[in-house]
Structures are given as structure tokens and as C-alpha cells.
Design a protein around this motif. Structure first.
Motif, PDB file in Angstrom:
ATOM      1  N   ARG A  69       0.819  -1.213   0.000  1.00  0.00           N
ATOM      2  CA  ARG A  69       0.000   0.000   0.000  1.00  0.00           C
ATOM      3  C   ARG A  69       0.852   1.263   0.000  1.00  0.00           C
ATOM      4  O   ARG A  69       0.360   2.324  -0.321  1.00  0.00           O
ATOM      5  N   ASN A  70       2.119   1.141   0.394  1.00  0.00           N
ATOM      6  CA  ASN A  70       2.981   2.318   0.512  1.00  0.00           C
ATOM      7  C   ASN A  70       3.875   2.531  -0.702  1.00  0.00           C
ATOM      8  O   ASN A  70       4.728   3.417  -0.687  1.00  0.00           O
ATOM      9  N   LYS A  71       3.696   1.738  -1.738  1.00  0.00           N
ATOM     10  CA  LYS A  71       4.546   1.863  -2.929  1.00  0.00           C
ATOM     11  C   LYS A  71       4.262   3.185  -3.639  1.00  0.00           C
ATOM     12  O   LYS A  71       3.114   3.563  -3.831  1.00  0.00           O
ATOM     13  N   VAL A  72       5.340   3.881  -4.028  1.00  0.00           N
ATOM     14  CA  VAL A  72       5.208   5.145  -4.745  1.00  0.00           C
ATOM     15  C   VAL A  72       5.513   4.888  -6.214  1.00  0.00           C
ATOM     16  O   VAL A  72       6.602   4.438  -6.552  1.00  0.00           O
ATOM     17  N   GLU A  73       4.526   5.141  -7.074  1.00  0.00           N
ATOM     18  CA  GLU A  73       4.714   4.949  -8.511  1.00  0.00           C
ATOM     19  C   GLU A  73       5.041   6.287  -9.148  1.00  0.00           C
ATOM     20  O   GLU A  73       4.232   7.202  -9.139  1.00  0.00           O
ATOM     21  N   PHE A  74       6.260   6.378  -9.708  1.00  0.00           N
ATOM     22  CA  PHE A  74       6.704   7.610 -10.348  1.00  0.00           C
ATOM     23  C   PHE A  74       6.331   7.612 -11.819  1.00  0.00           C
ATOM     24  O   PHE A  74       6.309   6.566 -12.463  1.00  0.00           O
ATOM     25  N   GLN A  75       6.063   8.810 -12.336  1.00  0.00           N
ATOM     26  CA  GLN A  75       5.950   8.991 -13.782  1.00  0.00           C
ATOM     27  C   GLN A  75       7.354   9.313 -14.265  1.00  0.00           C
ATOM     28  O   GLN A  75       8.011  10.186 -13.705  1.00  0.00           O
ATOM     29  N   VAL A  76       7.805   8.607 -15.293  1.00  0.00           N
ATOM     30  CA  VAL A  76       9.200   8.778 -15.711  1.00  0.00           C
ATOM     31  C   VAL A  76       9.299   9.666 -16.945  1.00  0.00           C
ATOM     32  O   VAL A  76       8.435   9.638 -17.830  1.00  0.00           O
ATOM     33  N   VAL A  77      10.349  10.473 -16.955  1.00  0.00           N
ATOM     34  CA  VAL A  77      10.681  11.314 -18.100  1.00  0.00           C
ATOM     35  C   VAL A  77      12.165  11.116 -18.361  1.00  0.00           C
ATOM     36  O   VAL A  77      12.981  11.239 -17.450  1.00  0.00           O
ATOM     37  N   ASN A  78      12.526  10.805 -19.599  1.00  0.00           N
ATOM     38  CA  ASN A  78      13.930  10.612 -19.949  1.00  0.00           C
ATOM     39  C   ASN A  78      14.560  11.938 -20.365  1.00  0.00           C
ATOM     40  O   ASN A  78      13.872  12.875 -20.779  1.00  0.00           O
ATOM     41  N   LEU A  79      15.905  12.007 -20.271  1.00  0.00           N
ATOM     42  CA  LEU A  79      16.627  13.230 -20.646  1.00  0.00           C
ATOM     43  C   LEU A  79      16.395  13.579 -22.106  1.00  0.00           C
ATOM     44  O   LEU A  79      16.308  14.757 -22.464  1.00  0.00           O
ATOM     45  N   GLU A  80      16.290  12.559 -22.952  1.00  0.00           N
ATOM     46  CA  GLU A  80      16.046  12.777 -24.383  1.00  0.00           C
ATOM     47  C   GLU A  80      14.750  13.575 -24.592  1.00  0.00           C
ATOM     48  O   GLU A  80      14.710  14.529 -25.368  1.00  0.00           O
ATOM     49  N   LYS A  81      13.711  13.222 -23.833  1.00  0.00           N
ATOM     50  CA  LYS A  81      12.423  13.903 -23.920  1.00  0.00           C
ATOM     51  C   LYS A  81      12.533  15.344 -23.416  1.00  0.00           C
ATOM     52  O   LYS A  81      11.950  16.264 -23.996  1.00  0.00           O
ATOM     53  N   LEU A  82      13.294  15.525 -22.324  1.00  0.00           N
ATOM     54  CA  LEU A  82      13.509  16.880 -21.807  1.00  0.00           C
ATOM     55  C   LEU A  82      14.183  17.768 -22.848  1.00  0.00           C
ATOM     56  O   LEU A  82      13.827  18.932 -23.017  1.00  0.00           O
ATOM     57  N   GLN A  84      14.030  17.473 -26.082  1.00  0.00           N
ATOM     58  CA  GLN A  84      13.086  17.777 -27.166  1.00  0.00           C
ATOM     59  C   GLN A  84      12.056  18.823 -26.739  1.00  0.00           C
ATOM     60  O   GLN A  84      11.724  19.731 -27.496  1.00  0.00           O
ATOM     61  N   LEU A  85      11.540  18.695 -25.498  1.00  0.00           N
ATOM     62  CA  LEU A  85      10.495  19.602 -25.032  1.00  0.00           C
ATOM     63  C   LEU A  85      11.014  21.001 -24.722  1.00  0.00           C
ATOM     64  O   LEU A  85      10.315  21.991 -24.906  1.00  0.00           O
ATOM     65  N   PHE A  86      12.254  21.072 -24.226  1.00  0.00           N
ATOM     66  CA  PHE A  86      12.840  22.361 -23.839  1.00  0.00           C
ATOM     67  C   PHE A  86      14.158  22.559 -24.580  1.00  0.00           C
ATOM     68  O   PHE A  86      15.235  22.301 -24.027  1.00  0.00           O
ATOM     69  N   PRO A  87      14.121  23.019 -25.852  1.00  0.00           N
ATOM     70  CA  PRO A  87      15.347  23.143 -26.638  1.00  0.00           C
ATOM     71  C   PRO A  87      16.278  24.267 -26.174  1.00  0.00           C
ATOM     72  O   PRO A  87      17.475  24.213 -26.427  1.00  0.00           O
ATOM     73  N   GLU A  88      15.737  25.281 -25.467  1.00  0.00           N
ATOM     74  CA  GLU A  88      16.617  26.331 -24.965  1.00  0.00           C
ATOM     75  C   GLU A  88      16.702  26.238 -23.448  1.00  0.00           C
ATOM     76  O   GLU A  88      15.802  25.707 -22.794  1.00  0.00           O
ATOM     77  N   ALA A  89      17.793  26.763 -22.879  1.00  0.00           N
ATOM     78  CA  ALA A  89      18.058  26.642 -21.446  1.00  0.00           C
ATOM     79  C   ALA A  89      17.012  27.405 -20.639  1.00  0.00           C
ATOM     80  O   ALA A  89      16.839  28.603 -20.817  1.00  0.00           O
ATOM     81  N   THR A  90      16.289  26.675 -19.771  1.00  0.00           N
ATOM     82  CA  THR A  90      15.283  27.285 -18.897  1.00  0.00           C
ATOM     83  C   THR A  90      15.212  26.510 -17.592  1.00  0.00           C
ATOM     84  O   THR A  90      15.907  25.516 -17.409  1.00  0.00           O
ATOM     85  N   GLU A  91      14.318  26.994 -16.713  1.00  0.00           N
ATOM     86  CA  GLU A  91      14.010  26.240 -15.496  1.00  0.00           C
ATOM     87  C   GLU A  91      12.832  25.322 -15.804  1.00  0.00           C
ATOM     88  O   GLU A  91      11.826  25.760 -16.354  1.00  0.00           O
ATOM     89  N   THR A 118      21.885  18.303 -24.308  1.00  0.00           N
ATOM     90  CA  THR A 118      22.843  19.299 -24.791  1.00  0.00           C
ATOM     91  C   THR A 118      22.540  20.680 -24.233  1.00  0.00           C
ATOM     92  O   THR A 118      23.361  21.588 -24.351  1.00  0.00           O
ATOM     93  N   VAL A 119      21.385  20.870 -23.595  1.00  0.00           N
ATOM     94  CA  VAL A 119      20.959  22.169 -23.086  1.00  0.00           C
ATOM     95  C   VAL A 119      21.142  22.208 -21.575  1.00  0.00           C
ATOM     96  O   VAL A 119      20.915  21.209 -20.898  1.00  0.00           O
ATOM     97  N   ALA A 120      21.577  23.350 -21.049  1.00  0.00           N
ATOM     98  CA  ALA A 120      21.754  23.509 -19.604  1.00  0.00           C
ATOM     99  C   ALA A 120      20.401  23.829 -18.971  1.00  0.00           C
ATOM    100  O   ALA A 120      19.944  24.973 -19.013  1.00  0.00           O
TER     101      ALA A 120
END
Length: 146
Positions: A69-82, A84-91, A118-120
Motif C-alpha cells: 500500500r505504501n509503494k510510490v509509482e513515479f511517472q518517468v521522463v527521460n533526458l532525451e524527452k527533456l 526535445q520539449l525544452f530546446p533552450e536553457a530554462t528552469e 545538450t541544453v543547460a
């Protein structure tokens, strides 16, 4: 003569003695209201007994393992997706990922280190894998756990 409480008596035949079954032939003895022969006449059997048929609790399938009952299920996001979604450096926060449609709101997010970055980016989510932390730092970004 006046009627007093001590004069009251039950109607004739209203009070009968309790029948004591199984106490000899002279007082409702013999089968004692159990009919003739059979296992029910001879001794008491449990009400859940099914006459030798496989009992219900043994017929039903067994449950394997347990559900934590205490298991935490995370939604995963890979760096590759990050990347693609954020091509310029942001928060990048959880709200930004929800707005872009990468994850759903209300469940914790974990960033995994699959792919190259490749983006900071300044990423702040619930959890990071070790490789993701290293790759984000190598790209000039930073990681903060919410």
C-alpha cells in the motif's frame, strides 16, 4: 369476593412442561425429533459441512503475494524527452512538464538518464536517477528535488 393478584392463574393447558427429548422411552425418547438414521440423526455435524464435497474455502483460488500500500509509482521522463520539449536553457518544474503533456498532474515525477542532453536545464522534480544527475550536471544544468 374481590379478585386479588394471588388468585390469578394461567388458563388450563396454557402452561406445559418442556419436552426433555432423548431421556428414555417414557418421555419422548427414541429418535428425539431427529428422524431416523443418517449422520444428522447420529451426531452434530457443522453447518458448513458439504457432505464430503470439496469445501468452498478449498475450492476457491488462492491469492498470491501481496499489494504494497505504501509503494510510490513515479511517472518517468527521460533526458532525451527533456531535450526535445525544452530546446533552450530554462528552469523546468513539474508544472512545466504537465503543461507540455509529458506527465500528468497529481503523481510524482522521476527523471531518468536515457538519451543525451545538450541544453543547460535547471530541473526540479521529485526524484532523479544517478545517471540523469550526472548528465544534467555535465550539460551545465542543475538538479533540485522537490
Amino acid at each position: 369476593m374481590t379478585l386479588k393478584v394471588h388468585h390469578l392463574r394461567p388458563a388450563p393447558g396454557a402452561k406445559t412442561a418442556k419436552t426433555r427429548v432423548g431421556r428414555g422411552e417414557g418421555s419422548k425418547g427414541k429418535t428425539a425429533g431427529r428422524g431416523t438414521k443418517g449422520s444428522k440423526a447420529r451426531n452434530n455435524i457443522p453447518e458448513h459441512f458439504e457432505g464430503g464435497q470439496m469445501p468452498l474455502h478449498m475450492r476457491l483460488p488462492k491469492l498470491k503475494g501481496f499489494k504494497n500500500r505504501n509503494k510510490v509509482e513515479f511517472q518517468v521522463v527521460n533526458l532525451e524527452k527533456l531535450g526535445q520539449l525544452f530546446p533552450e536553457a530554462t528552469e523546468v518544474g513539474v508544472a512545466d512538464l504537465v503543461a507540455k503533456g509529458a506527465v500528468r498532474a497529481g503523481r510524482p515525477v522521476k527523471v531518468l538518464g536515457d538519451g543525451e542532453l545538450t541544453v543547460a536545464l535547471q530541473v526540479s522534480v521529485h526524484k532523479f536517477s544517478q545517471s540523469a544527475k550526472e548528465k544534467i550536471a555535465a550539460a551545465g544544468g542543475s538538479t533540485t528535488e522537490v
